[in-house]
Enzyme design. Structure first.
Site, PDB file in Angstrom:
ATOM      1  N   ILE A  34      39.724  46.574 -25.287  1.00 31.68           N
ATOM      2  CA  ILE A  34      40.571  45.371 -25.342  1.00 31.68           C
ATOM      3  C   ILE A  34      40.076  44.271 -25.477  1.00 31.68           C
ATOM      4  CG2 ILE A  34      42.993  44.437 -24.871  1.00 31.68           C
ATOM      5  CD1 ILE A  34      43.877  47.190 -23.415  1.00 31.68           C
TER       6      ILE A  34
ATOM      7  N   ASP B  99      31.917  39.269 -11.715  1.00 35.36           N
ATOM      8  CA  ASP B  99      31.919  40.263 -10.974  1.00 35.36           C
ATOM      9  C   ASP B  99      33.366  39.941 -10.420  1.00 35.36           C
ATOM     10  OD1 ASP B  99      32.424  41.954  -8.920  1.00 35.36           O
ATOM     11  OD2 ASP B  99      30.797  41.325  -7.789  1.00 35.36           O
TER      12      ASP B  99
ATOM     13  N   ASN C 116      41.321  39.788 -19.136  1.00 33.48           N
ATOM     14  CA  ASN C 116      41.391  41.042 -19.571  1.00 33.48           C
ATOM     15  C   ASN C 116      40.835  41.956 -18.595  1.00 33.48           C
ATOM     16  OD1 ASN C 116      41.565  43.587 -21.366  1.00 33.48           O
ATOM     17  ND2 ASN C 116      39.309  43.062 -21.370  1.00 33.48           N
TER      18      ASN C 116
ATOM     19  N   SER D 176      48.108  42.774 -18.437  1.00 31.32           N
ATOM     20  CA  SER D 176      48.845  43.812 -17.417  1.00 31.32           C
ATOM     21  C   SER D 176      49.015  44.982 -18.069  1.00 31.32           C
ATOM     22  CB  SER D 176      49.959  43.155 -17.256  1.00 31.32           C
ATOM     23  OG  SER D 176      50.725  43.840 -15.984  1.00 31.32           O
ATOM     24  N   SER D 177      49.781  45.891 -17.534  1.00 29.55           N
ATOM     25  CA  SER D 177      49.899  47.483 -17.683  1.00 29.55           C
ATOM     26  C   SER D 177      51.433  47.872 -17.602  1.00 29.55           C
ATOM     27  CB  SER D 177      49.063  48.340 -16.717  1.00 29.55           C
ATOM     28  OG  SER D 177      49.239  49.614 -16.662  1.00 29.55           O
TER      29      SER D 177
ATOM     30  N   TYR E  79      47.107  50.447  -8.102  1.00 29.23           N
ATOM     31  CA  TYR E  79      46.804  49.975  -9.274  1.00 29.23           C
ATOM     32  C   TYR E  79      47.964  49.259  -9.811  1.00 29.23           C
ATOM     33  CZ  TYR E  79      45.626  49.187 -14.238  1.00 29.23           C
ATOM     34  OH  TYR E  79      45.370  48.687 -15.482  1.00 29.23           O
TER      35      TYR E  79
ATOM     36  N   LYS F 243      48.996  45.266 -10.674  1.00 28.45           N
ATOM     37  CA  LYS F 243      49.323  44.741 -12.133  1.00 28.45           C
ATOM     38  C   LYS F 243      50.810  44.118 -11.843  1.00 28.45           C
ATOM     39  CE  LYS F 243      45.923  45.244 -14.596  1.00 28.45           C
ATOM     40  NZ  LYS F 243      45.205  44.411 -15.291  1.00 28.45           N
TER      41      LYS F 243
END
Length: 277
Positions: A27, A76, A105, A158-159, A173, A177
């Site tokens: 992405i 990092d 991202n 995001s997701s 996870y 998000k």
């Protein structure tokens, strides 16, 4: 910000300066290429370990826009000082005192940290939250002093996991998000008028990339197939370009009236349609 007729094309990014984290593949790479197509003037991308990938992406951007100024920076997400460090390197590398667009991202996607609920360790929880929530916050905070007077764009990737009831082993996870979405909404309310910038997140589903392949290897192809089955536009997972087009829009003048929002870019994911209203 002026009328929409003030520029020849409100979709253009001509003269803008952008930072895209995690730009060596997937992405992030697609977003970098989309920005180059939209005429951006200067572009920094970050990578964790894949410096060759980042260099290759920037070479492709230069083939699209030969006058583009570029820099690839190692970063990092688990560096406690990532924001001040990265923004300083970006300004120096691009020879600028302004950043118009920031796309957070990059994310911590290490499969070894995706632990079942009953086995989650504090270390894994901490790393997911630090990398996926604190790092974007740190980067945005460090960039505030270098945004333009008006028209800055802060975009967090995001997701769909932020809106779903997630099973093992991606529960934490998804929580990270969801926290990122909450922070984005809050910053949109807290800072938009003060900074003249907008703050939005983009909710993506499974997208063709190295991380998707790794997830399939770890969790099984049936996990990806379940995502495909939920799509109401086409029965496929997303291509990185599908997401990049949405981000390119949010980065432009065309999106100047969108702030503090979670923008779904997930193929019309069936389970989320009612929630998205």
């Amino acid at each position: 910000m002026g009328s929409i007729d003030a520029t020849p094309s409100p979709s253009s990014l001509q003269g803008k300066i952008a930072l895209v984290t995690g730009g060596s593949q997937g992405i992030g790479a697609a977003i970098a290429l989309q920005f180059a197509r939209k005429g951006i003037a200067a572009l920094a991308v970050t990578y964790a370990t894949n410096s060759k990938g980042a260099d290759s992406v920037l070479a492709k951007c230069l083939s699209i826009s030969p006058g583009l100024k570029t820099v690839a920076l190692q970063a990092d997400l688990l560096d406690p000082a990532i924001g001040p460090s990265l923004i300083s390197k970006t300004l120096e590398g691009l020879g600028t005192r302004q950043i118009d667009i920031i796309v957070n991202n990059a994310a911590v996607l290490d499969i070894t940290l995706q632990q079942p609920f009953a086995e989650i360790t504090l270390d894994a929880f901490h790393k997911l939250m630090q990398g996926n929530v604190f790092a974007p916050m740190s980067i945005i905070n460090a960039a505030l002093a270098y945004l333009p007077q008006k028209g800055g764009r802060l975009i967090n990737i995001s997701s769909i996991a932020s809106r779903l009831a997630n099973g093992d082993p991606i529960l934490v996870y998804g929580a990270s998000k969801a926290a990122l979405d909450s922070v984005t909404r809050s910053l949109g309310s807290l800072l938009a008028v003060k900074t003249g910038a907008t703050f939005n997140s983009v909710g993506v589903g499974a997208t063709r990339s190295g991380s998707t392949s790794a997830a399939a290897d770890a969790l099984g192809d049936e996990v990806l197939q379940a995502v495909v089955d939920q799509s109401t536009i086409e029965k496929r997972i997303a291509e990185p370009e599908d997401i990049a087009l949405v981000v390119g829009f949010l980065a432009s003048e065309e999106a100047r009236w969108i702030n503090g929002q979670h923008i779904p870019a997930n193929g019309g994911y069936k389970e989320l349609l009612a929630l998205q209203g």
